[in-house]
Design an enzyme around this catalytic site. Structure first.
Site, short mmCIF file in Angstrom:
data_model
loop_
_atom_site.label_atom_id
_atom_site.label_comp_id
_atom_site.label_asym_id
_atom_site.label_seq_id
_atom_site.Cartn_x
_atom_site.Cartn_y
_atom_site.Cartn_z
N TRP A 114 9.50 -7.16 11.12
CA TRP A 114 8.19 -7.53 10.57
C TRP A 114 7.67 -6.34 9.75
O TRP A 114 7.70 -5.21 10.21
CB TRP A 114 7.27 -7.85 11.74
CG TRP A 114 5.87 -8.22 11.38
CD1 TRP A 114 5.48 -9.10 10.41
CD2 TRP A 114 4.67 -7.74 12.00
NE1 TRP A 114 4.11 -9.19 10.41
CE2 TRP A 114 3.58 -8.37 11.37
CE3 TRP A 114 4.41 -6.84 13.03
CZ2 TRP A 114 2.26 -8.13 11.72
CZ3 TRP A 114 3.09 -6.60 13.40
CH2 TRP A 114 2.04 -7.25 12.74
N ASP A 195 7.91 -6.41 21.73
CA ASP A 195 6.82 -6.99 20.95
C ASP A 195 6.81 -8.50 21.20
O ASP A 195 7.70 -9.22 20.76
CB ASP A 195 7.05 -6.68 19.46
CG ASP A 195 5.88 -7.18 18.61
OD1 ASP A 195 4.96 -7.81 19.15
OD2 ASP A 195 5.90 -6.93 17.38
N ALA A 197 4.80 -11.54 20.40
CA ALA A 197 3.72 -12.10 19.57
C ALA A 197 3.78 -13.63 19.50
O ALA A 197 2.88 -14.25 18.94
CB ALA A 197 3.79 -11.52 18.16
N LYS A 230 -1.21 -16.10 17.75
CA LYS A 230 -0.49 -17.33 17.44
C LYS A 230 -0.62 -18.35 18.57
O LYS A 230 -0.95 -19.50 18.32
CB LYS A 230 1.00 -17.04 17.21
CG LYS A 230 1.28 -15.92 16.24
CD LYS A 230 0.95 -16.30 14.83
CE LYS A 230 0.93 -15.20 13.80
NZ LYS A 230 1.25 -13.87 14.07
C1 LIG Z 1 6.30 -9.56 15.23
C2 LIG Z 1 4.81 -9.46 15.30
N1 LIG Z 1 4.26 -8.58 16.12
C3 LIG Z 1 2.94 -8.44 16.23
C4 LIG Z 1 2.07 -9.21 15.48
C5 LIG Z 1 0.62 -8.92 15.66
O1 LIG Z 1 -0.27 -9.91 15.59
P1 LIG Z 1 -1.83 -9.71 15.75
O2 LIG Z 1 -2.19 -8.28 15.55
O3 LIG Z 1 -2.41 -10.60 14.72
O4 LIG Z 1 -2.15 -10.15 17.14
C6 LIG Z 1 2.61 -10.17 14.59
C7 LIG Z 1 1.75 -11.00 13.75
O5 LIG Z 1 2.13 -11.60 12.80
C8 LIG Z 1 4.02 -10.29 14.51
O6 LIG Z 1 4.60 -11.18 13.69
#
Ligand SMILES: Cc1ncc(COP(=O)(O)O)c(C=O)c1O
Length: 382
Positions: A114, A195, A197, A230
């Site tokens: 990401w 991670d 998510a 999400k």
């Molecule tokens: C792989 C991954 N990690 C972490 C996040 C963090 O999301 P947020 O900070 O919006 O909770 C995302 C959001 O797209 C993600 O795709």
């Protein structure tokens, strides 16, 4: 995004965004969220400050959701959970903790990963390196190359692993591969940073946390960045948590006080509203049931669109090149075509995706799947 907005073509398709879309193209407020929000608004008696750790009941519910009810680290009181401003906040605080504890350690991230991982982790001053993970052209994991690379990482380094629904590839480790990775991390004394998510977007809440549970049952130390953007659709409310597992209870206490110090020095305390809603949903059996079923619907819709797009592509190409779209999990897959093909899909067919050919499958609808498939089939060799 600007080009998509400016495009006047009526059949334009947005596969570029990073959020879930329903059949009307909306990113909905979940029904359980609307109901919980009313409860929160009615019962809230103050807007005074919250603690740097956030809501205790949110933290313990998240910990149970991620680690399960019988996790060894929870029994031994070695796990500490701190609410954070989204998964991003958790990743950043985790990076600062690593930087404070082991400033010379390197964080190994998957190639590809990401796009925000690099700024989020790198801006703490930590060195980042990449391990091979996925071959977009071959549509296949590079698991052997990943192991070979991590085998050479010095003890004490940190390995960031996507817990499920890998972003951008949609390609996850199998249970057997998680086991092999766990053994390697243990033997090479590497620290996992997981991670999480997209819990619930892959198979279900428990299955999507299985890799995390496997690794953290076996290793003495681990970090887990949790996001509820999400799976609760609470994107803008910034709801997340950092779980840190330590070798023993007294270290866990020390780690927690360190994490809170880091939080205070960056944002003081996490935003409360979204976490209050999430905690209400987690605690109320009816709301929780509604959440699980709404989550099933979101996941089911994405999987149905994956299957539909793959079926159209199979019929058009006469081969199984794009079958991986159906097999992969989560919102994203890499189409694995050239940058020129991505440009042609945009300029000739009004289909928008990121330059690395990442598609958000939640942008596929029953009415545009055939059009997207025809366009991909026409441009795939460009
Ligand atoms: C792989 C991954 N990690 C972490 C996040 C963090 O999301 P947020 O900070 O919006 O909770 C995302 C959001 O797209 C993600 O795709």
């Amino acid at each position: 995004m600007a080009k998509y907005r400016a495009d006047a073509f009526s059949q334009k398709v947005d596969l570029g965004v990073g959020v879930y879309r329903d059949l009307s193209g909306n990113t909905p407020v979940l029904d359980c969220v609307r109901r919980a929000e009313q409860i929160v608004l009615k019962s809230q008696s103050t807007k005074s400050y919250v603690a740097a750790a956030g809501r205790e009941e949110f933290n313990s519910a998240v910990e149970e959701l991620v680690l399960g009810t019988s996790h060894r680290a929870r029994g031994d009181r070695r796990a500490r959970t701190v609410q954070a401003p989204g998964g991003c906040g958790a990743l950043r605080v985790g990076a600062e903790l690593i930087r404070a504890a082991a400033p010379s350690s390197t964080v190994h991230v998957s190639d590809p990963t990401w796009g925000n991982h690099t700024p989020l982790l790198g801006s703490s001053g930590l060195k980042l390196e990449r391990y091979p993970y996925y071959d977009a052209k071959a549509h296949a994991l590079r698991f052997d190359a990943m192991l070979e690379r991590l085998e050479r990482a010095p003890a004490g380094d940190v390995v960031l692993v996507h817990a499920c629904c890998h972003n951008p590839s949609g390609a996850d480790l199998s249970t057997g591969q998680w086991q092999i990775l766990t053994e390697l991390l243990q033997r090479r004394r590497l620290t996992p940073f997981l991670d999480l998510a997209y819990q619930g977007f892959g198979t279900d809440l428990a299955a999507d946390a299985a890799g995390v549970r496997l690794v953290t049952e076996a290793l003495p130390e681990a970090l887990i960045a949790v996001s509820h953007s999400k799976n609760l659709g609470l994107y803008r409310e910034r709801v997340g948590a950092l779980i840190v597992i330590s070798e023993d209870e007294s270290r866990a206490d020390a780690v927690q006080s360190h994490v809170l110090q880091i939080a205070r020095s960056i944002y003081s305390m996490p935003p409360d509203h979204g976490a209050a809603i999430a905690a209400c949903i987690f605690a109320d059996p009816k709301l929780r049931e509604s959440w699980v079923s709404e989550l099933d619907q979101m996941r089911g819709r994405i999987q149905a669109m994956r299957a539909l797009l793959a079926r159209h592509l199979r019929a058009l190409t006469g081969d199984g090149t794009f079958d991986f779209i159906e097999a992969q999990r989560g919102m994203f897959s890499l189409l694995g075509v050239s940058a020129a093909a991505v440009d042609a899909l945009r300029d000739k067919h009004h289909i928008y995706m990121t330059a690395d050919s990442r598609m958000n499958l939640a942008g596929i609808m029953p009415h545009n799947a055939a059009y997207v498939a025809e366009s991909i089939a026409a441009e795939r060799f460009v």
